[in-house]
Design an enzyme around this catalytic site. Structure first.
Site, mmCIF file in Angstrom:
data_model
loop_
_atom_site.group_PDB
_atom_site.id
_atom_site.type_symbol
_atom_site.label_atom_id
_atom_site.label_comp_id
_atom_site.label_asym_id
_atom_site.label_seq_id
_atom_site.Cartn_x
_atom_site.Cartn_y
_atom_site.Cartn_z
ATOM 1 C CG ASP A 156 16.787 13.597 72.407
ATOM 2 O OD1 ASP A 156 17.822 14.275 72.270
ATOM 3 O OD2 ASP A 156 15.981 13.414 71.478
ATOM 4 C CG ASN A 176 6.370 8.176 62.311
ATOM 5 O OD1 ASN A 176 6.015 8.172 61.137
ATOM 6 N ND2 ASN A 176 6.868 7.114 62.914
ATOM 7 C CG HIS A 180 10.962 11.679 66.647
ATOM 8 N ND1 HIS A 180 11.563 10.504 66.225
ATOM 9 C CD2 HIS A 180 11.958 12.588 66.641
ATOM 10 C CE1 HIS A 180 12.838 10.730 65.983
ATOM 11 N NE2 HIS A 180 13.109 11.975 66.221
ATOM 12 C CD GLU A 192 10.256 7.595 67.813
ATOM 13 O OE1 GLU A 192 9.609 8.215 66.956
ATOM 14 O OE2 GLU A 192 11.415 7.190 67.619
HETATM 15 C C1 GLP Z 1 16.598 12.819 66.538
HETATM 16 C C2 GLP Z 1 16.470 13.474 67.898
HETATM 17 C C3 GLP Z 1 15.662 14.703 67.817
HETATM 18 C C4 GLP Z 1 16.076 15.487 66.586
HETATM 19 C C5 GLP Z 1 15.626 14.762 65.365
HETATM 20 C C6 GLP Z 1 16.105 15.383 64.060
HETATM 21 O O1 GLP Z 1 16.087 11.546 66.554
HETATM 22 N N1 GLP Z 1 15.933 12.625 68.907
HETATM 23 O O2 GLP Z 1 15.825 15.442 69.000
HETATM 24 O O3 GLP Z 1 15.435 16.739 66.604
HETATM 25 O O4 GLP Z 1 15.932 13.405 65.429
HETATM 26 O O5 GLP Z 1 17.409 15.032 63.752
HETATM 27 P P1 GLP Z 1 18.131 15.491 62.433
HETATM 28 O O6 GLP Z 1 18.254 16.960 62.505
HETATM 29 O O7 GLP Z 1 19.474 14.797 62.460
HETATM 30 O O8 GLP Z 1 17.307 15.052 61.283
#
Ligand code: GLP
Length: 254
Positions: free
Chosen positions: A84, A150, A152, A157
């Site tokens: 993403d 949530n 995701h 989402e």
């Molecule tokens: C982000 C990304 C995800 C990621 C998640 C966890 O929003 N879109 O791909 O896995 O949140 O991120 P973090 O490891 O910084 O908590």
């Protein structure tokens, strides 16, 4: 306790997915995830791999580059995909996922084939379509995932259908709040691989540490399978899914 190349861990079986591996701490879990990436590339130097970003992945990718060096595993011919990217997003922005992966994975591992999401495309829907076409031309050998608010996965989402392909998405209020709490002035939209794309990978590894992530995982792994919790879709992908977590996250699964 099982010993995976010198890392002790325990296994929690799950009726729908492959297994849950629980490590004493985040570093050990990150080492294990790195091992999974290394194993794929040792078996196929042309493998297509989809990489997640986020804080969770920093120790994973540091361990991967270190191991690639010590074990002399050549990553230069793999095909690297993004999970993403924020939109709009210039890769020079500190929150850019493209920048993150260039800096922590693609440059240090000298990967030539980088399939990046263009956060500066004129039309995000067209860019999502272009990316989806690239994904459709390959079999992703391994999808690395984290988990967010949530439940995701990527930027899918709550409410995202399980058959979604790469698309332009609005971020949830909770995700935007998380970003602001982190002092990040990032957009409230993104382009993300869809849940269908993620589930199509030959192997899926989701990594998470800490109690908060444990809460999301409890819902994903033991709650209802529903688009309200996007990560619950992983239970439809069966044995190809491995969840790698630390004891702190595991403490919230019960
Ligand atoms: C982000 C990304 C995800 C990621 C998640 C966890 O929003 N879109 O791909 O896995 O949140 O991120 P973090 O490891 O910084 O908590």
């Amino acid at each position: 306790m099982i010993n995976a190349k010198h890392i002790d861990y325990r296994i929690l079986s799950h009726p729908e997915i492959g297994r849950i591996e629980i490590f004493p701490d985040a570093n050990a879990a990150a080492e294990r995830t790195a091992e999974k990436i290394i194993d794929i590339v040792s078996n196929n130097s042309r493998a297509a791999i989809s990489f997640a970003t986020g804080n969770t992945m920093i120790p994973v990718y540091k361990a991967t580059t270190r191991k690639a060096g010590t074990e002399q595993i050549d990553f230069s011919d793999i095909q690297a995909f993004h999970l993403d990217e924020y939109f709009p997003c210039n890769p020079n922005e500190p929150y850019s996922f493209v920048q993150f992966l260039r800096r922590l994975v693609f440059d240090p591992l000298n990967i030539h084939e980088r399939f990046e999401i263009n956060g500066l495309a004129d039309n995000p829907e067209k860019e999502a379509e272009r990316y989806e076409n690239l994904l459709q031309q390959r079999k992703i050998a391994l999808a690395i995932l984290g988990i967010g608010p949530n439940g995701h996965i990527g930027f899918n989402e709550s409410g995202t259908p399980f058959n979604s392909r790469t698309h332009y998405a609005a971020l949830s209020v909770e995700t935007v709040k998380r970003d602001r709490d982190r002092g990040q002035d990032s957009p409230d939209h993104a382009i993300t691989q869809g849940i269908y794309d993620i589930l199509a990978a030959e192997r899926i590894v989701l990594t998470a540490y800490g109690e908060e992530k444990g809460k999301y995982l409890k819902e994903a792994l033991y709650g209802e399978i529903s688009s309200n919790c996007p990560a619950s879709a992983l239970r439809k992908a069966g044995s190809k899914v491995t969840v790698i977590i630390d004891e702190n996250a595991a403490s919230r699964l019960q």
